[in-house]
Design a protein around this motif. Sequence first.
Motif, mmCIF file in Angstrom:
data_model
loop_
_atom_site.group_PDB
_atom_site.id
_atom_site.type_symbol
_atom_site.label_atom_id
_atom_site.label_comp_id
_atom_site.label_asym_id
_atom_site.label_seq_id
_atom_site.Cartn_x
_atom_site.Cartn_y
_atom_site.Cartn_z
ATOM 1 N N SER A 102 20.594 43.358 21.433
ATOM 2 C CA SER A 102 21.126 43.912 20.191
ATOM 3 C C SER A 102 22.142 44.995 20.509
ATOM 4 O O SER A 102 22.282 45.433 21.653
ATOM 5 N N CYS A 103 22.814 45.479 19.487
ATOM 6 C CA CYS A 103 23.769 46.565 19.633
ATOM 7 C C CYS A 103 23.025 47.899 19.467
ATOM 8 O O CYS A 103 22.212 48.040 18.561
ATOM 9 N N VAL A 104 23.321 48.831 20.354
ATOM 10 C CA VAL A 104 22.696 50.159 20.264
ATOM 11 C C VAL A 104 23.808 51.207 20.232
ATOM 12 O O VAL A 104 24.896 51.018 20.761
ATOM 13 N N ALA A 105 23.508 52.327 19.614
ATOM 14 C CA ALA A 105 24.494 53.408 19.500
ATOM 15 C C ALA A 105 24.723 54.041 20.859
ATOM 16 O O ALA A 105 23.814 54.182 21.663
ATOM 17 N N THR A 106 25.971 54.404 21.114
ATOM 18 C CA THR A 106 26.300 55.082 22.365
ATOM 19 C C THR A 106 25.894 56.545 22.271
ATOM 20 O O THR A 106 25.927 57.143 21.189
ATOM 21 N N THR A 107 25.532 57.141 23.393
ATOM 22 C CA THR A 107 25.020 58.514 23.393
ATOM 23 C C THR A 107 25.919 59.457 24.197
ATOM 24 O O THR A 107 25.454 60.452 24.703
ATOM 25 N N THR A 108 27.189 59.155 24.311
ATOM 26 C CA THR A 108 28.078 60.014 25.089
ATOM 27 C C THR A 108 28.788 61.031 24.248
ATOM 28 O O THR A 108 28.963 60.941 23.097
#
Length: 53
Positions: free
Chosen positions: A47-53
């Motif tokens: 699935s698509c996950v939010a980036t955390t940068t």
Amino acid sequence: MTIKTLAAAVALTFVPALAFAAGCNYGKQEVTMSCAAGTVYDSATNSCVATTT
């Protein structure tokens, strides 16, 4: 049954099957997935996950 007749029968039996198998691409299509902006594809969860940068 002569040898020629036997050889022709064998050829007519196997040639269509070999031709079909050589050109068969069923289930081998490559699928690409695109995610929304700000997300990346995670292969572990598929699935698509939010980036955390």
